[in-house]
Scaffold this motif. Structure first.
Motif, PDB file in Angstrom:
ATOM      1  N   VAL A   1      37.099 -45.445  11.604  1.00 47.64           N
ATOM      2  CA  VAL A   1      37.684 -45.896  10.349  1.00 47.64           C
ATOM      3  C   VAL A   1      39.166 -45.547  10.384  1.00 47.64           C
ATOM      4  N   GLY A   2      39.935 -46.154   9.537  1.00 48.48           N
ATOM      5  CA  GLY A   2      41.361 -45.861   9.475  1.00 48.48           C
ATOM      6  C   GLY A   2      42.119 -47.012   8.845  1.00 48.48           C
ATOM      7  N   LEU A   3      43.397 -46.868   8.784  1.00 50.02           N
ATOM      8  CA  LEU A   3      44.265 -47.868   8.180  1.00 50.02           C
ATOM      9  C   LEU A   3      44.394 -49.076   9.094  1.00 50.02           C
ATOM     10  N   TYR A   4      44.238 -50.278   8.554  1.00 47.32           N
ATOM     11  CA  TYR A   4      44.413 -51.500   9.333  1.00 47.32           C
ATOM     12  C   TYR A   4      45.892 -51.818   9.473  1.00 47.32           C
ATOM     13  N   HIS A   5      46.589 -51.992   8.333  1.00 43.46           N
ATOM     14  CA  HIS A   5      48.025 -52.243   8.404  1.00 43.46           C
ATOM     15  C   HIS A   5      48.684 -51.992   7.063  1.00 43.46           C
ATOM     16  N   LEU A   6      50.008 -51.889   7.120  1.00 41.43           N
ATOM     17  CA  LEU A   6      50.871 -51.857   5.943  1.00 41.43           C
ATOM     18  C   LEU A   6      51.552 -53.212   5.869  1.00 41.43           C
ATOM     19  N   ALA A   7      51.950 -53.637   4.683  1.00 37.56           N
ATOM     20  CA  ALA A   7      52.653 -54.910   4.542  1.00 37.56           C
ATOM     21  C   ALA A   7      54.000 -54.678   3.876  1.00 37.56           C
ATOM     22  N   TRP A   8      55.038 -55.194   4.530  1.00 39.23           N
ATOM     23  CA  TRP A   8      56.385 -55.140   3.972  1.00 39.23           C
ATOM     24  C   TRP A   8      56.769 -56.535   3.531  1.00 39.23           C
ATOM     25  N   GLU A   9      57.369 -56.614   2.358  1.00 44.10           N
ATOM     26  CA  GLU A   9      57.730 -57.895   1.762  1.00 44.10           C
ATOM     27  C   GLU A   9      59.196 -58.211   2.032  1.00 44.10           C
ATOM     28  N   VAL A  10      59.466 -59.456   2.446  1.00 51.71           N
ATOM     29  CA  VAL A  10      60.844 -59.923   2.604  1.00 51.71           C
ATOM     30  C   VAL A  10      61.177 -60.868   1.461  1.00 51.71           C
ATOM     31  N   ASP A  11      62.459 -61.083   1.248  1.00 54.03           N
ATOM     32  CA  ASP A  11      62.939 -61.828   0.094  1.00 54.03           C
ATOM     33  C   ASP A  11      62.871 -63.342   0.262  1.00 54.03           C
ATOM     34  N   THR A  12      63.090 -63.839   1.483  1.00 48.80           N
ATOM     35  CA  THR A  12      63.151 -65.293   1.683  1.00 48.80           C
ATOM     36  C   THR A  12      62.365 -65.707   2.929  1.00 48.80           C
ATOM     37  N   LEU A  13      62.031 -66.979   2.985  1.00 50.64           N
ATOM     38  CA  LEU A  13      61.369 -67.518   4.177  1.00 50.64           C
ATOM     39  C   LEU A  13      62.316 -67.516   5.374  1.00 50.64           C
ATOM     40  N   ASP A  14      63.630 -67.667   5.125  1.00 50.76           N
ATOM     41  CA  ASP A  14      64.581 -67.560   6.238  1.00 50.76           C
ATOM     42  C   ASP A  14      64.515 -66.165   6.860  1.00 50.76           C
ATOM     43  N   GLU A  15      64.406 -65.121   6.028  1.00 51.88           N
ATOM     44  CA  GLU A  15      64.268 -63.760   6.553  1.00 51.88           C
ATOM     45  C   GLU A  15      62.961 -63.615   7.332  1.00 51.88           C
ATOM     46  N   LEU A  16      61.898 -64.232   6.842  1.00 52.02           N
ATOM     47  CA  LEU A  16      60.623 -64.174   7.549  1.00 52.02           C
ATOM     48  C   LEU A  16      60.746 -64.844   8.919  1.00 52.02           C
ATOM     49  N   ALA A  17      61.456 -65.964   8.987  1.00 47.06           N
ATOM     50  CA  ALA A  17      61.639 -66.670  10.254  1.00 47.06           C
ATOM     51  C   ALA A  17      62.449 -65.836  11.243  1.00 47.06           C
ATOM     52  N   VAL A  18      63.509 -65.193  10.774  1.00 45.24           N
ATOM     53  CA  VAL A  18      64.315 -64.333  11.648  1.00 45.24           C
ATOM     54  C   VAL A  18      63.469 -63.167  12.144  1.00 45.24           C
ATOM     55  N   THR A  19      62.657 -62.600  11.267  1.00 39.66           N
ATOM     56  CA  THR A  19      61.783 -61.497  11.660  1.00 39.66           C
ATOM     57  C   THR A  19      60.776 -61.957  12.705  1.00 39.66           C
TER      58      THR A  19
ATOM     59  N   GLN B   1      52.876 -55.363  15.985  1.00 37.18           N
ATOM     60  CA  GLN B   1      52.421 -54.038  16.413  1.00 37.18           C
ATOM     61  C   GLN B   1      53.616 -53.269  16.930  1.00 37.18           C
ATOM     62  N   ASP B   2      53.657 -51.981  16.551  1.00 34.79           N
ATOM     63  CA  ASP B   2      54.726 -51.120  17.058  1.00 34.79           C
ATOM     64  C   ASP B   2      54.354 -50.633  18.462  1.00 34.79           C
ATOM     65  N   PRO B   3      55.209 -49.843  19.111  1.00 33.27           N
ATOM     66  CA  PRO B   3      54.926 -49.416  20.491  1.00 33.27           C
ATOM     67  C   PRO B   3      53.631 -48.620  20.665  1.00 33.27           C
ATOM     68  N   ASP B   4      53.102 -48.017  19.594  1.00 27.10           N
ATOM     69  CA  ASP B   4      51.831 -47.297  19.673  1.00 27.10           C
ATOM     70  C   ASP B   4      50.641 -48.176  19.301  1.00 27.10           C
ATOM     71  N   GLY B   5      50.896 -49.456  19.060  1.00 31.54           N
ATOM     72  CA  GLY B   5      49.819 -50.362  18.696  1.00 31.54           C
ATOM     73  C   GLY B   5      49.440 -50.321  17.232  1.00 31.54           C
ATOM     74  N   LEU B   6      50.252 -49.647  16.406  1.00 33.98           N
ATOM     75  CA  LEU B   6      49.993 -49.610  14.966  1.00 33.98           C
ATOM     76  C   LEU B   6      50.419 -50.952  14.369  1.00 33.98           C
ATOM     77  N   GLU B   7      49.505 -51.582  13.658  1.00 31.51           N
ATOM     78  CA  GLU B   7      49.771 -52.923  13.149  1.00 31.51           C
ATOM     79  C   GLU B   7      50.432 -52.868  11.780  1.00 31.51           C
ATOM     80  N   PHE B   8      51.270 -53.871  11.536  1.00 28.63           N
ATOM     81  CA  PHE B   8      51.929 -54.036  10.242  1.00 28.63           C
ATOM     82  C   PHE B   8      52.041 -55.523   9.948  1.00 28.63           C
ATOM     83  N   GLU B   9      52.269 -55.816   8.684  1.00 27.05           N
ATOM     84  CA  GLU B   9      52.432 -57.190   8.216  1.00 27.05           C
ATOM     85  C   GLU B   9      53.813 -57.308   7.589  1.00 27.05           C
ATOM     86  N   VAL B  10      54.445 -58.449   7.764  1.00 27.30           N
ATOM     87  CA  VAL B  10      55.679 -58.784   7.064  1.00 27.30           C
ATOM     88  C   VAL B  10      55.367 -60.064   6.299  1.00 27.30           C
TER      89      VAL B  10
END
Length: 173
Positions: free
Chosen positions: A75-93, A118-127
């Motif tokens: 068991v454990g955390l699946y991911h964190l989600a960070w919110e961006v302001d625009t779709l252009d920012e999402l595309a750059v990310t 995924q970061d270098p340790d394989g920890l997943e995140f969402e943007v």
């Protein structure tokens, strides 16, 4: 308890310098000088345009640490989600994550448009970018019950690349 938002996350990492470089160079986080005197093996970072004193804490536990098996064997955390302001920012990310070999998926959840990394340790995140409440329609709200393929170019045409996202609000009043 009325929660307004997630204030910060703290992650255990195997190699602090490598993780700081990833979050700084790929996602634009900035290290902030708030590690207590005499405390080694930790760095605190602030996300671009954040008003928090820090958004992410990284604590090094050493190279012998294994990758997370959360969701596969523990068991454990699946991911964190960070919110961006625009779709252009999402595309750059998306471009930056892909260039770093860290983009592991994309999804259209109707009211949210998401990248997964995924970061270098394989920890997943969402943007994520949230459709503003005043632009929601019945089909977009109904699409929350499925996971679709994200077509960022089509979403930018539909909503506009510079349209500010829902800022945590994706349900009409």
């Amino acid at each position: 308890m009325g929660i307004h938002r997630l204030n910060h996350a703290v992650l255990y990492v195997s190699d602090l310098a490598r993780s700081v470089a990833f979050y700084r160079d790929v996602l634009g986080f900035t290290p902030v000088p708030m590690t207590p005197d005499g405390f080694r093996g930790a760095t605190f970072l602030q996300a671009p345009d954040s008003t928090n004193d820090h958004d992410l804490g990284l604590f090094e536990i050493g190279a012998a640490a294994g990758r997370s098996t959360a969701g596969r064997a523990t068991v454990g955390l699946y991911h964190l989600a960070w919110e961006v302001d625009t779709l252009d920012e999402l595309a750059v990310t998306a471009e930056r994550l892909a260039a770093a070999g860290a983009l592991v998926g994309t999804s259209d959840h109707g009211t949210t448009k998401s990248l997964y990394g995924q970061d270098p340790d394989g920890l997943e995140f969402e943007v994520v970018w949230l459709v503003p409440a005043d632009l929601l329609d019945d089909a977009t709200v109904a699409a929350r019950k499925r996971i679709g393929r994200l077509d960022l170019d089509a979403e930018r045409q539909r909503y506009g690349g510079q349209t500010r996202g829902g800022v945590g609000i994706s349900v009409p009043a």
